[in-house]
Design a protein around this motif. Structure first.
Motif, PDB file in Angstrom:
ATOM      1  N   TYR A  48      -7.283  -3.660  -5.347  1.00  0.00           N
ATOM      2  CA  TYR A  48      -8.010  -4.042  -6.559  1.00  0.00           C
ATOM      3  C   TYR A  48      -9.519  -3.903  -6.348  1.00  0.00           C
ATOM      4  O   TYR A  48     -10.234  -3.364  -7.206  1.00  0.00           O
ATOM      5  N   LYS A  49      -9.994  -4.370  -5.216  1.00  0.00           N
ATOM      6  CA  LYS A  49     -11.428  -4.334  -4.922  1.00  0.00           C
ATOM      7  C   LYS A  49     -11.957  -2.904  -4.901  1.00  0.00           C
ATOM      8  O   LYS A  49     -13.051  -2.630  -5.412  1.00  0.00           O
ATOM      9  N   GLU A  50     -11.195  -1.988  -4.350  1.00  0.00           N
ATOM     10  CA  GLU A  50     -11.625  -0.588  -4.326  1.00  0.00           C
ATOM     11  C   GLU A  50     -11.643   0.005  -5.727  1.00  0.00           C
ATOM     12  O   GLU A  50     -12.529   0.792  -6.072  1.00  0.00           O
ATOM     13  N   ALA A  51     -10.687  -0.368  -6.555  1.00  0.00           N
ATOM     14  CA  ALA A  51     -10.616   0.159  -7.917  1.00  0.00           C
ATOM     15  C   ALA A  51     -11.818  -0.274  -8.749  1.00  0.00           C
ATOM     16  O   ALA A  51     -12.240   0.441  -9.673  1.00  0.00           O
ATOM     17  N   GLN A  66      -9.005   1.320 -17.966  1.00  0.00           N
ATOM     18  CA  GLN A  66      -8.422   0.165 -17.306  1.00  0.00           C
ATOM     19  C   GLN A  66      -7.212   0.591 -16.470  1.00  0.00           C
ATOM     20  O   GLN A  66      -6.549   1.579 -16.774  1.00  0.00           O
ATOM     21  N   ALA A  67      -6.959  -0.181 -15.435  1.00  0.00           N
ATOM     22  CA  ALA A  67      -5.750  -0.008 -14.627  1.00  0.00           C
ATOM     23  C   ALA A  67      -5.236  -1.393 -14.274  1.00  0.00           C
ATOM     24  O   ALA A  67      -6.010  -2.280 -13.891  1.00  0.00           O
ATOM     25  N   GLY A  68      -3.931  -1.595 -14.426  1.00  0.00           N
ATOM     26  CA  GLY A  68      -3.351  -2.898 -14.155  1.00  0.00           C
ATOM     27  C   GLY A  68      -2.927  -3.052 -12.699  1.00  0.00           C
ATOM     28  O   GLY A  68      -2.317  -2.153 -12.130  1.00  0.00           O
ATOM     29  N   TYR A  69      -3.263  -4.187 -12.112  1.00  0.00           N
ATOM     30  CA  TYR A  69      -2.880  -4.483 -10.735  1.00  0.00           C
ATOM     31  C   TYR A  69      -2.073  -5.771 -10.693  1.00  0.00           C
ATOM     32  O   TYR A  69      -2.494  -6.794 -11.242  1.00  0.00           O
ATOM     33  N   ILE A  70      -0.910  -5.703 -10.061  1.00  0.00           N
ATOM     34  CA  ILE A  70      -0.065  -6.884  -9.895  1.00  0.00           C
ATOM     35  C   ILE A  70      -0.373  -7.467  -8.520  1.00  0.00           C
ATOM     36  O   ILE A  70      -0.169  -6.807  -7.495  1.00  0.00           O
ATOM     37  N   MET A  71      -0.870  -8.682  -8.502  1.00  0.00           N
ATOM     38  CA  MET A  71      -1.409  -9.277  -7.284  1.00  0.00           C
ATOM     39  C   MET A  71      -0.347 -10.110  -6.553  1.00  0.00           C
ATOM     40  O   MET A  71       0.117 -11.129  -7.067  1.00  0.00           O
ATOM     41  N   THR A  72       0.030  -9.642  -5.373  1.00  0.00           N
ATOM     42  CA  THR A  72       1.058 -10.340  -4.598  1.00  0.00           C
ATOM     43  C   THR A  72       0.644 -10.574  -3.145  1.00  0.00           C
ATOM     44  O   THR A  72       1.469 -10.958  -2.327  1.00  0.00           O
ATOM     45  N   GLY A  73      -0.630 -10.342  -2.819  1.00  0.00           N
ATOM     46  CA  GLY A  73      -1.062 -10.578  -1.456  1.00  0.00           C
ATOM     47  C   GLY A  73      -2.352  -9.860  -1.113  1.00  0.00           C
ATOM     48  O   GLY A  73      -3.044  -9.296  -1.969  1.00  0.00           O
ATOM     49  N   SER A  74      -2.674  -9.869   0.168  1.00  0.00           N
ATOM     50  CA  SER A  74      -3.938  -9.332   0.650  1.00  0.00           C
ATOM     51  C   SER A  74      -4.103  -7.851   0.362  1.00  0.00           C
ATOM     52  O   SER A  74      -5.206  -7.388   0.042  1.00  0.00           O
ATOM     53  N   TRP A  75      -3.009  -7.079   0.461  1.00  0.00           N
ATOM     54  CA  TRP A  75      -3.126  -5.638   0.259  1.00  0.00           C
ATOM     55  C   TRP A  75      -3.366  -5.316  -1.213  1.00  0.00           C
ATOM     56  O   TRP A  75      -4.113  -4.391  -1.547  1.00  0.00           O
ATOM     57  N   PRO A  99     -10.290  -2.304 -13.332  1.00  0.00           N
ATOM     58  CA  PRO A  99      -8.983  -2.895 -13.024  1.00  0.00           C
ATOM     59  C   PRO A  99      -8.887  -4.303 -13.594  1.00  0.00           C
ATOM     60  O   PRO A  99      -9.903  -4.979 -13.791  1.00  0.00           O
ATOM     61  N   TYR A 100      -7.674  -4.744 -13.866  1.00  0.00           N
ATOM     62  CA  TYR A 100      -7.449  -6.115 -14.313  1.00  0.00           C
ATOM     63  C   TYR A 100      -6.123  -6.585 -13.737  1.00  0.00           C
ATOM     64  O   TYR A 100      -5.270  -5.785 -13.338  1.00  0.00           O
ATOM     65  N   HIS A 115      -0.441  -0.741 -10.717  1.00  0.00           N
ATOM     66  CA  HIS A 115      -0.290  -0.683  -9.265  1.00  0.00           C
ATOM     67  C   HIS A 115       0.377  -1.946  -8.737  1.00  0.00           C
ATOM     68  O   HIS A 115       0.083  -3.056  -9.188  1.00  0.00           O
ATOM     69  N   LEU A 116       1.286  -1.772  -7.770  1.00  0.00           N
ATOM     70  CA  LEU A 116       1.895  -2.913  -7.093  1.00  0.00           C
ATOM     71  C   LEU A 116       2.117  -2.600  -5.614  1.00  0.00           C
ATOM     72  O   LEU A 116       2.093  -1.437  -5.195  1.00  0.00           O
ATOM     73  N   THR A 117       2.328  -3.647  -4.849  1.00  0.00           N
ATOM     74  CA  THR A 117       2.686  -3.533  -3.434  1.00  0.00           C
ATOM     75  C   THR A 117       4.138  -3.975  -3.302  1.00  0.00           C
ATOM     76  O   THR A 117       4.469  -5.128  -3.598  1.00  0.00           O
ATOM     77  N   SER A 118       5.007  -3.072  -2.880  1.00  0.00           N
ATOM     78  CA  SER A 118       6.446  -3.347  -2.960  1.00  0.00           C
ATOM     79  C   SER A 118       6.931  -4.389  -1.960  1.00  0.00           C
ATOM     80  O   SER A 118       7.911  -5.092  -2.215  1.00  0.00           O
ATOM     81  N   ASN A 119       6.247  -4.501  -0.829  1.00  0.00           N
ATOM     82  CA  ASN A 119       6.623  -5.479   0.190  1.00  0.00           C
ATOM     83  C   ASN A 119       5.347  -6.006   0.824  1.00  0.00           C
ATOM     84  O   ASN A 119       4.413  -5.245   1.078  1.00  0.00           O
ATOM     85  N   ASN A 120       5.315  -7.305   1.040  1.00  0.00           N
ATOM     86  CA  ASN A 120       4.090  -7.933   1.516  1.00  0.00           C
ATOM     87  C   ASN A 120       4.270  -8.457   2.934  1.00  0.00           C
ATOM     88  O   ASN A 120       4.938  -9.470   3.159  1.00  0.00           O
ATOM     89  N   THR A 121       3.677  -7.752   3.875  1.00  0.00           N
ATOM     90  CA  THR A 121       3.884  -8.046   5.289  1.00  0.00           C
ATOM     91  C   THR A 121       3.360  -9.411   5.691  1.00  0.00           C
ATOM     92  O   THR A 121       3.932 -10.067   6.562  1.00  0.00           O
ATOM     93  N   ILE A 122       2.263  -9.850   5.089  1.00  0.00           N
ATOM     94  CA  ILE A 122       1.626 -11.094   5.513  1.00  0.00           C
ATOM     95  C   ILE A 122       2.399 -12.316   5.016  1.00  0.00           C
ATOM     96  O   ILE A 122       2.606 -13.279   5.749  1.00  0.00           O
TER      97      ILE A 122
END
Length: 365
Positions: free
Chosen positions: A111-114, A97-106, A120-121, A150-157
């Motif tokens: 997540y989809k690739e993982a 398993q790998a944890g993904y923090i969801m904050t936007g499109s990226w 992934p969860y 995994h996280l995205t530090s800044n969300n451009t959208i």
């Protein structure tokens, strides 16, 4: 000729503004680099001259970003999008398993690739709030045997940014910092890996920076194509195949510019001032402009906002373009307005945008 008089107010989300001083230096060196009689773009990536450029950029990044010795610094290609696949390829097995923090499109794309390589969860998500905030740290629950978080530090959208990163203990924390890397000091030791496309704060498109802890490379999957192994690039100093030589040269010059401006502490303070100028125009508009991100999650890199009337919003963007402002359209997936205030965007441009916003509101209130 003073080129600054002919330049627009560039708020593009990426590729984005580059320091004028860097562009002018590159212009002077473009045809004949340091007396070699050729351009960097014509130079062998195996030459001693390019090796100096390449290693100099790595050294400068280590210095400015305070990267510990136990981390490799790699210059790769394929953008952050390729990293969405390379990370699980290297660090995630089919039964892990790998944890993904969801904050936007990226985050969603990563997540989809993982899903192709393991399990992934979602650790946490702000999707139900239209990604207007960074999830609260108290909501995080991940497993001690996760391959990584995994996280995205800044969300451009959506215009949100992490101010405090989670403590994941012994589980490696991996961050996509494509849109805010080198915009402020970061404690690299909190991360197993950081990656970023260069085209926001580091240089032109074409270079992807990967900062990865060496012990993770030792445990990585070996049953994948050679060029997709991080160890391949670490072992060859990112010269396994022909690198984006001009992009690396530009990256090095941008890093030199950061040092000349006082380093990351000074850059961070300037970014705070720039963002405040525009956020103040939004907050003081009595609802004429409405920010998308909640105040505690606001990005200093991408300021997203809307006008209450769609027709008026279109007029705002049209008049802004006529006034010399470029890149203010929101991402095609969400619409609205967005001002990207990366490192190289000058304070004067932010003040000019604020003045334009106030003037436009006065005309239409």
């Amino acid at each position: 000729m003073d080129l600054s008089k002919k330049r627009t107010f560039n708020f593009n989300a990426g590729p984005s503004a580059l320091p004028l001083e860097v562009l002018e230096k590159a212009q002077k060196e473009l045809i004949n680099f340091h007396g070699t009689g050729m351009s960097i773009m014509e130079m062998s990536h195996r030459s001693a001259k390019f090796e100096d450029i390449h290693n100099g950029a790595i050294t400068q990044m280590r210095k400015l970003f305070s990267i510990p010795d136990e981390y490799e610094v790699l210059f790769l290609q394929g953008g952050a999008s390729l990293q969405f696949s390379m990370i699980p390829m290297n660090f995630l097995t089919i039964d892990q398993q790998a944890g993904y923090i969801m904050t936007g499109s990226w985050s969603e794309k990563a997540y989809k690739e993982a899903e192709l390589f393991g399990k992934p969860y979602e650790v946490a998500s702000s999707k139900e709030n239209k990604y207007s905030n960074i999830p609260a740290l108290v909501d995080f629950q991940f497993n001690s045997d996760d391959a990584y978080v995994h996280l995205t530090s800044n969300n451009t959208i959506y215009g949100t940014q992490w101010s405090v990163f989670p403590d994941t203990g012994n589980v490696p924390l991996i961050a996509d910092m494509s849109s805010d890397i080198m915009s402020k000091p970061v404690d690299i030791s909190k991360f197993g890996m950081i990656y970023a496309g260069a085209q926001k704060n580091l240089g032109p498109s074409g270079v992807t920076v990967v900062i990865v802890r060496k012990d993770l490379l030792e445990k990585a999957n070996t049953e994948i194509p050679t060029i997709l192994k991080y160890s391949t690039h670490a072992d060859s100093n990112s010269l396994y195949n022909t690198p984006p030589t001009f992009g690396i040269y530009m990256l090095g010059e941008v890093l030199n510019w950061v040092e000349e401006k006082g380093g990351l502490e000074a850059i961070a303070k300037n970014n705070e001032v720039k963002a405040k100028v525009i956020y103040d125009a939004i907050d003081n508009s009595n609802g004429f402009y409405t920010g998308h991100a909640t105040p505690e999650s606001r990005s200093l890199m991408n300021i997203t906002f809307r006008l209450s009337d769609e027709a008026l919003e279109k007029q705002f963007l049209s008049e802004a373009k006529e006034a010399g402002f470029v890149g203010l359209d929101g991402h095609r997936s969400v619409g609205g307005c967005r001002a990207s205030t990366y490192n190289a965007v000058p304070l004067e441009a932010c003040r000019a945008l604020s003045d334009f916003m106030i003037h436009f509101q006065t005309k239409h209130s």
